[in-house]
Write an enzyme that holds these catalytic residues in place. Sequence first.
Site, short mmCIF file in Angstrom:
data_model
loop_
_atom_site.label_atom_id
_atom_site.label_comp_id
_atom_site.label_asym_id
_atom_site.label_seq_id
_atom_site.Cartn_x
_atom_site.Cartn_y
_atom_site.Cartn_z
N ASP A 1 -15.77 8.77 9.96
CA ASP A 1 -14.63 7.89 9.68
C ASP A 1 -13.35 8.69 9.94
O ASP A 1 -13.39 9.92 9.97
CB ASP A 1 -14.67 7.42 8.21
CG ASP A 1 -13.90 6.13 8.01
OD1 ASP A 1 -14.53 5.05 7.93
OD2 ASP A 1 -12.64 6.17 7.95
N ARG B 1 0.81 -1.22 0.00
CA ARG B 1 0.00 0.00 0.00
C ARG B 1 0.85 1.27 0.00
O ARG B 1 0.41 2.31 -0.49
CB ARG B 1 -0.93 0.00 1.21
CG ARG B 1 -2.03 -1.02 1.05
CD ARG B 1 -3.11 -0.79 2.08
NE ARG B 1 -4.16 -1.78 1.96
CZ ARG B 1 -5.16 -1.88 2.81
NH1 ARG B 1 -5.24 -1.06 3.84
NH2 ARG B 1 -6.08 -2.79 2.65
#
Length: 273
Positions: free
Chosen positions: A137, A35
């Site tokens: 979030d 990632r």
Amino acid sequence: MHDLTDQEFTRFQRFIFDAAGITLSPAKKALVAGRLAKRVQDCGLNGYAAYFSLLASGDQPAEVQTAVDLLTTNETYFFREPKHFEVLRKSATERPPDGKPFRVWSAASSTGEEAYSIAMVLEDCLGSGRWEVVGSDISTRVLAQARRGQYVASRTTNIPAAYLKRFCLRGVGEHEGTVLVQRQLRSHVRFHQVNLNDAVPGTFGTFDVVFLRNVLIYFDLPTKQAILRRVRDLMRPDGWLFLGAAETTLGVDDSWERVVVGRSSAYRPLKGA
Ligand SMILES: C[S@@+](CC[C@H](N)C(=O)[O-])C[C@H]1O[C@@H](n2cnc3c(N)ncnc32)[C@H](O)[C@@H]1O
């Protein structure tokens, strides 16, 4: 660029724990390397160590947010665990009226599918009356997608056909192949950035139902306990809490009663706990 070393991985483990409370097991080393690799290159750096130094320098808050966005797992879909939506409907229709809006928190909302699924059910059973959904979030990237409310059509197949017709618009022209949640429904849903490890904004209010699904799994025991305590403080005494299928309050926080609903579980604050 060389492979991510164990020592570098340990630094990123600490970084994401400090930033988001997320515990990454050693099995996640390849995932972290994968990632971050492109980001390291895009920043013009020659390796992971240099990227870590950039994050640790303290003067690149936007880059810290990008790294958090990259290291969080955002998988979600519409009407995940349908039983929870049945309990939501029952709870919304059966709550005695007290002049207050029916409020639901999607506490790790990712790209918004959960929050809009909740909104569709509430609009269906309460009409456009007094209800609201708050989505939150830690990742600003997913919050931006959630606010747009536009999804690739192939990811909307779990939305019941009648809801799809009533609450969503099919894209045409350059938006072909996408679906947009209708503006009126979107107006009942607000998204905020909230790190579940910090205190929530004082203006958050209290909630009838909290969806805290598929996020506790990333945290260690003390972090789970602290989050569940904070969530409980924001819930009405007769409220409902939903966790992901692999998550439970059992052995974590004994101030919840577990209620079995089909093959799923739901939780209610224990009276007097
Ligand atoms: C797997 S998704 C769950 C989405 C949705 N609740 C569901 O069940 O489909 C987990 C979400 O938790 C968010 N997250 C991770 N750590 C967080 C934290 N400390 N505070 C708030 N959100 C966090 C991630 O950014 C991600 O979007």
